[in-house]
Design a protein around this motif. Structure first.
Motif, PDB file in Angstrom:
ATOM      1  N   MET A   1     -32.932 -12.168 -28.508  1.00 42.98           N
ATOM      2  CA  MET A   1     -31.771 -11.740 -27.718  1.00 42.98           C
ATOM      3  C   MET A   1     -31.383 -10.288 -28.019  1.00 42.98           C
ATOM      4  N   VAL A   2     -31.483  -9.926 -29.295  1.00 46.21           N
ATOM      5  CA  VAL A   2     -31.148  -8.540 -29.664  1.00 46.21           C
ATOM      6  C   VAL A   2     -32.109  -7.577 -28.975  1.00 46.21           C
ATOM      7  N   LYS A   3     -33.380  -7.959 -28.942  1.00 51.16           N
ATOM      8  CA  LYS A   3     -34.359  -7.092 -28.278  1.00 51.16           C
ATOM      9  C   LYS A   3     -34.038  -6.993 -26.780  1.00 51.16           C
ATOM     10  N   THR A   4     -33.607  -8.101 -26.196  1.00 51.31           N
ATOM     11  CA  THR A   4     -33.226  -8.080 -24.777  1.00 51.31           C
ATOM     12  C   THR A   4     -32.044  -7.131 -24.561  1.00 51.31           C
ATOM     13  N   LEU A   5     -31.096  -7.150 -25.491  1.00 55.14           N
ATOM     14  CA  LEU A   5     -29.935  -6.248 -25.371  1.00 55.14           C
ATOM     15  C   LEU A   5     -30.365  -4.784 -25.454  1.00 55.14           C
ATOM     16  N   VAL A   6     -31.253  -4.499 -26.408  1.00 50.71           N
ATOM     17  CA  VAL A   6     -31.677  -3.098 -26.579  1.00 50.71           C
ATOM     18  C   VAL A   6     -32.567  -2.669 -25.404  1.00 50.71           C
ATOM     19  N   THR A   7     -33.334  -3.609 -24.886  1.00 53.28           N
ATOM     20  CA  THR A   7     -34.159  -3.295 -23.709  1.00 53.28           C
ATOM     21  C   THR A   7     -33.259  -2.942 -22.527  1.00 53.28           C
ATOM     22  N   ALA A   8     -32.179  -3.703 -22.366  1.00 53.38           N
ATOM     23  CA  ALA A   8     -31.227  -3.410 -21.284  1.00 53.38           C
ATOM     24  C   ALA A   8     -30.601  -2.034 -21.498  1.00 53.38           C
ATOM     25  N   ALA A   9     -30.248  -1.738 -22.741  1.00 52.97           N
ATOM     26  CA  ALA A   9     -29.648  -0.428 -23.051  1.00 52.97           C
ATOM     27  C   ALA A   9     -30.593   0.698 -22.650  1.00 52.97           C
ATOM     28  N   MET A  10     -31.863   0.513 -22.971  1.00 52.84           N
ATOM     29  CA  MET A  10     -32.846   1.564 -22.705  1.00 52.84           C
ATOM     30  C   MET A  10     -33.247   1.654 -21.235  1.00 52.84           C
ATOM     31  N   ALA A  11     -32.790   0.675 -20.444  1.00 48.98           N
ATOM     32  CA  ALA A  11     -33.033   0.741 -18.998  1.00 48.98           C
ATOM     33  C   ALA A  11     -31.956   1.558 -18.288  1.00 48.98           C
ATOM     34  N   ALA A  12     -30.980   2.033 -19.033  1.00 39.52           N
ATOM     35  CA  ALA A  12     -29.860   2.756 -18.410  1.00 39.52           C
ATOM     36  C   ALA A  12     -30.331   4.065 -17.780  1.00 39.52           C
ATOM     37  N   PRO A  13     -29.611   4.508 -16.757  1.00 36.02           N
ATOM     38  CA  PRO A  13     -29.930   5.829 -16.210  1.00 36.02           C
ATOM     39  C   PRO A  13     -29.510   6.912 -17.196  1.00 36.02           C
ATOM     40  N   ALA A  73     -23.686   4.875 -20.493  1.00 35.78           N
ATOM     41  CA  ALA A  73     -24.415   3.995 -19.567  1.00 35.78           C
ATOM     42  C   ALA A  73     -25.215   2.952 -20.353  1.00 35.78           C
ATOM     43  N   ALA A  74     -25.838   3.381 -21.439  1.00 38.47           N
ATOM     44  CA  ALA A  74     -26.618   2.444 -22.269  1.00 38.47           C
ATOM     45  C   ALA A  74     -25.700   1.384 -22.879  1.00 38.47           C
ATOM     46  N   THR A  75     -24.529   1.826 -23.303  1.00 43.23           N
ATOM     47  CA  THR A  75     -23.574   0.894 -23.926  1.00 43.23           C
ATOM     48  C   THR A  75     -23.100  -0.138 -22.908  1.00 43.23           C
ATOM     49  N   GLU A  76     -22.770   0.318 -21.722  1.00 44.00           N
ATOM     50  CA  GLU A  76     -22.323  -0.611 -20.678  1.00 44.00           C
ATOM     51  C   GLU A  76     -23.430  -1.619 -20.350  1.00 44.00           C
ATOM     52  N   ASN A  77     -24.673  -1.147 -20.339  1.00 48.75           N
ATOM     53  CA  ASN A  77     -25.789  -2.070 -20.075  1.00 48.75           C
ATOM     54  C   ASN A  77     -25.869  -3.176 -21.133  1.00 48.75           C
ATOM     55  N   ILE A  78     -25.570  -2.825 -22.381  1.00 50.44           N
ATOM     56  CA  ILE A  78     -25.574  -3.857 -23.447  1.00 50.44           C
ATOM     57  C   ILE A  78     -24.513  -4.914 -23.135  1.00 50.44           C
ATOM     58  N   LEU A  79     -23.329  -4.458 -22.727  1.00 54.22           N
ATOM     59  CA  LEU A  79     -22.252  -5.411 -22.419  1.00 54.22           C
ATOM     60  C   LEU A  79     -22.641  -6.338 -21.267  1.00 54.22           C
ATOM     61  N   ILE A  80     -23.246  -5.756 -20.249  1.00 58.55           N
ATOM     62  CA  ILE A  80     -23.629  -6.559 -19.074  1.00 58.55           C
ATOM     63  C   ILE A  80     -24.717  -7.568 -19.457  1.00 58.55           C
ATOM     64  N   GLU A  81     -25.684  -7.112 -20.244  1.00 62.52           N
ATOM     65  CA  GLU A  81     -26.766  -8.018 -20.652  1.00 62.52           C
ATOM     66  C   GLU A  81     -26.229  -9.130 -21.557  1.00 62.52           C
ATOM     67  N   ALA A  82     -25.300  -8.775 -22.437  1.00 65.52           N
ATOM     68  CA  ALA A  82     -24.703  -9.794 -23.326  1.00 65.52           C
ATOM     69  C   ALA A  82     -24.043 -10.885 -22.487  1.00 65.52           C
ATOM     70  N   GLN A  83     -23.340 -10.474 -21.466  1.00 65.02           N
ATOM     71  CA  GLN A  83     -22.684 -11.436 -20.568  1.00 65.02           C
ATOM     72  C   GLN A  83     -23.728 -12.339 -19.905  1.00 65.02           C
ATOM     73  N   GLN A  84     -24.817 -11.725 -19.455  1.00 58.74           N
ATOM     74  CA  GLN A  84     -25.911 -12.475 -18.820  1.00 58.74           C
ATOM     75  C   GLN A  84     -26.484 -13.535 -19.760  1.00 58.74           C
ATOM     76  N   LEU A  85     -26.543 -13.188 -21.049  1.00 61.04           N
ATOM     77  CA  LEU A  85     -27.137 -14.083 -22.047  1.00 61.04           C
ATOM     78  C   LEU A  85     -26.139 -15.120 -22.569  1.00 61.04           C
ATOM     79  N   GLY A  86     -24.903 -15.069 -22.064  1.00 59.52           N
ATOM     80  CA  GLY A  86     -23.872 -16.010 -22.522  1.00 59.52           C
ATOM     81  C   GLY A  86     -23.266 -15.615 -23.857  1.00 59.52           C
ATOM     82  N   LEU A  87     -23.467 -14.353 -24.234  1.00 60.54           N
ATOM     83  CA  LEU A  87     -22.892 -13.860 -25.483  1.00 60.54           C
ATOM     84  C   LEU A  87     -21.563 -13.172 -25.203  1.00 60.54           C
ATOM     85  N   GLY A  88     -20.836 -12.850 -26.256  1.00 64.00           N
ATOM     86  CA  GLY A  88     -19.622 -12.045 -26.117  1.00 64.00           C
ATOM     87  C   GLY A  88     -19.851 -10.711 -26.798  1.00 64.00           C
TER      88      GLY A  88
END
Ligand SMILES: Cc1cc2nc3c(=O)[nH]c(=O)nc-3n(C[C@H](O)[C@H](O)[C@H](O)COP(=O)(O)O)c2cc1C
Length: 159
Positions: A1-13, A73-88
């Motif tokens: 899950m952490v890797k998924t969060l960082v992957t989302a962060a790195m997908a930011a514009p 933008a990267a930080t916001e992506n982490i928040l959005i991905e966390a929500q997707q994963l059911g995390l807070g």
């Protein structure tokens, strides 16, 4: 899950696709505890499953001054991905508070050209928050400052 969060962060514009970021993933309970001393609003860090420190690297900047927007933008992506994963997750500001920047620099051995930008604490939420709607039409303008969106919807635009 952490890797998924960082992957989302790195997908930011980022400007010119410069991706000027680094991420410090903090699992160590002792460091999470020390974070509470560095950042007084991060009292929940000790209970968080993981802390992610988003950093900007001045040496990776091609367009000066945009690293803050890129890291946001990267930080916001982490928040959005966390929500997707059911995390807070919660975003805590570090930059531009100099005491916090230096505090994290010292705690984590971050070099001078890298600037700690923001901290995201992630965990399993104790309760589900209902989504809130903060839509405020008084902040929406159309075709220029003087014409509020709310007015333009009811009456034709003044020429
Ligand atoms: C730059 C920034 C700094 C923030 N700092 C904190 C903080 O120190 N402590 C905290 O609990 N929340 C912090 N937040 C989260 C906001 O308080 C939160 O987004 C806002 O209250 C709206 O709540 P919601 O995002 O849960 O809907 C921060 C958010 C941003 C963007």
């Amino acid at each position: 899950m952490v890797k998924t969060l960082v992957t989302a962060a790195m997908a930011a514009p980022s400007v010119a696709d410069e991706r000027p970021w680094h991420f410090i993933v903090i699992h160590d309970p002792a460091i999470k505890h020390q974070i509470t001393a560095v950042h007084r609003f991060a009292y929940m860090a000790a209970q968080a499953s993981v802390a992610l420190l988003v950093c900007g690297d001045k040496r990776l900047e091609k367009q000066r001054g945009f690293w803050v927007q890129d890291c946001a933008a990267a930080t916001e992506n982490i928040l959005i991905e966390a929500q997707q994963l059911g995390l807070g997750a919660v975003w805590l500001a570090v930059y531009p508070v100099e005491g916090l920047v230096q505090g994290f620099r010292r705690l984590l051995g971050i070099p001078e050209h890298v600037i700690p930008f923001g901290l995201v604490l992630v965990g399993h939420p104790a309760k589900q928050q209902k989504p809130v709607n903060r839509y405020d039409e008084s902040r929406v303008h159309t075709d220029g400052w003087d014409n509020l969106w709310s007015n333009s919807a009811r009456q034709p635009r003044r020429e």
